[in-house]
Design an enzyme around this catalytic site. Structure first.
Site, PDB file in Angstrom:
ATOM      1  N   THR A 176       0.825  -1.211   0.000  1.00 15.25           N
ATOM      2  CA  THR A 176       0.000   0.000   0.000  1.00 15.25           C
ATOM      3  C   THR A 176       0.854   1.254   0.000  1.00 15.25           C
ATOM      4  OG1 THR A 176      -0.135   0.006   2.429  1.00 15.25           O
ATOM      5  CG2 THR A 176      -1.892  -1.128   1.222  1.00 15.25           C
ATOM      6  N   ASN A 228       0.861   4.718   1.746  1.00 16.96           N
ATOM      7  CA  ASN A 228       0.273   5.239   2.974  1.00 16.96           C
ATOM      8  C   ASN A 228       0.298   6.763   2.998  1.00 16.96           C
ATOM      9  OD1 ASN A 228       0.047   2.551   3.785  1.00 16.96           O
ATOM     10  ND2 ASN A 228       2.070   2.565   4.730  1.00 16.96           N
ATOM     11  N   GLU A 242      -4.558   3.978   3.366  1.00 17.03           N
ATOM     12  CA  GLU A 242      -3.668   2.984   2.774  1.00 17.03           C
ATOM     13  C   GLU A 242      -4.261   2.567   1.425  1.00 17.03           C
ATOM     14  OE1 GLU A 242      -1.912   0.379   6.308  1.00 17.03           O
ATOM     15  OE2 GLU A 242      -4.102   0.517   6.399  1.00 17.03           O
TER      16      GLU A 242
END
Length: 337
Positions: free
Chosen positions: A220, A222, A267
């Site tokens: 992900t 972030n 995320e």
């Protein structure tokens, strides 16, 4: 509305103080207001600016204030900002206007007499030929600058004035920034986007994380959203722009209760993408709300649910159509794949 078929983008001027106000916008038509969200009601003001500027053959632009006056008058109350200044500039530009003027707002500015605002700023500094505001816009000390006052000032100083009435949604309710904040806080993304006339987006810089997502097959990007953001915690179908290319994805906004229950974080898992995103600024638009954030008994159970979330997000994005010409203009960029 914005002309997505224009052969080439025209120059856009964003100024964040009176001192930086460009000569290219002087003598133009100005739309004045807070414009948080630049929603469909605000867009009716922008349409009038565009119309009057076209008739007069002069620039059309927006004047707004930063921080939001509510943050100055009631600083103890956090205000979920729908569109910070850079986002407003992006929307106003996509709409097809010529510029954005952001005036710093503080206690001393709030004490400025309405007559001083008109004479010193609108007339002498900006040299406006026409002003457009919404029905509920007030300015100056003790909110003395009513729509009627602005009309009278225009007659006195020789500029035109248009006051735009409230705009209702398909159900007959007034479109407002407050309604949109409430919808986003409740996870009602479809409603919020319908009131905005485009898909709500947030921007932020990708920060270094614990890289846990890589270990479970879901890396992900972030992003920490503003502390005043009250977007509902949960899973969303999203689209994000990376280096000028539009990508589909799925995102979690929340505290990650299965792992650390930490500070809220966005995320974003970008489908079919591999590359280093650290330090990049991403624009993430929210397509639909899939489910609320929840705690799972095991990582395996979490991954199984994320697989289902991804399938649902892909399906939601596959059926997308532009909400408006503005929505199309905001995302008129190449699509990955």
């Amino acid at each position: 509305m914005p002309n997505a078929a224009a052969p080439a983008p025209k120059a856009f001027h964003a100024a964040y103080s009176l001192d930086a106000f460009p000569d290219a916008l002087k003598g133009g038509v100005v739309g004045i207001g807070n414009f948080d969200g630049v929603h469909r009601g605000h867009q009716s003001v922008l349409e009038r600016v565009q119309e009057e500027a076209g008739k007069l053959g002069v620039p059309g632009y927006v004047m707004t204030f930063e921080p939001h006056p509510r943050a100055v008058f009631t600083p103890q109350k956090l205000l979920f900002r729908l569109t910070p200044p850079h986002a407003k500039a992006e929307i106003v530009r996509a709409f097809g206007l010529d510029g954005l003027l952001v005036l710093p707002f503080d206690a001393s500015f709030a004490l400025r007499e309405a007559s001083d605002f008109v004479e010193r700023i609108l007339v002498k500094r900006l040299g406006i030929v026409h002003a457009v505001t919404g029905y509920d816009f007030h300015f100056g000390r003790a909110r003395a600058g009513t729509p009627d006052y602005l009309r009278q000032s225009g007659e006195k100083h020789g500029f035109g004035v248009s006051i735009v009435d409230r705009v209702h949604d398909e159900g007959g309710e007034t479109i407002s920034s407050s309604r949109i904040r409430e919808a986003l806080t409740a996870g009602e993304i479809t409603l919020a986007n319908a009131l905005l006339g485009y898909r709500w987006f947030a921007e932020g810089t990708v920060r270094d994380g614990d890289k846990r997502g890589r270990t479970i097959g879901y890396p992900t990007a972030n992003i920490a959203l503003d502390p005043d953001c009250t977007l509902a915690h949960g899973i969303y179908a999203v689209r994000t722009v990376i280096d000028g290319v539009l990508h589909d994805g799925v995102a979690n906004f929340g505290r990650r209760p299965t792992f650390d229950n930490g500070a809220p974080l966005l995320e974003v898992h970008v489908f079919d993408f591999s590359g280093d995103l650290y330090g990049k600024t991403l624009k993430v638009s929210f397509v639909s709300f899939l489910r609320s954030e929840e705690k799972f008994d095991s990582v395996e159970a979490l991954v199984a649910q994320m697989d289902r979330d991804s399938e649902e997000a892909r399906a939601a994005i596959a059926s997308l159509a532009p909400l408006s010409p503005l929505d199309l203009a905001l995302y008129d960029i190449p699509l990955a794949g």
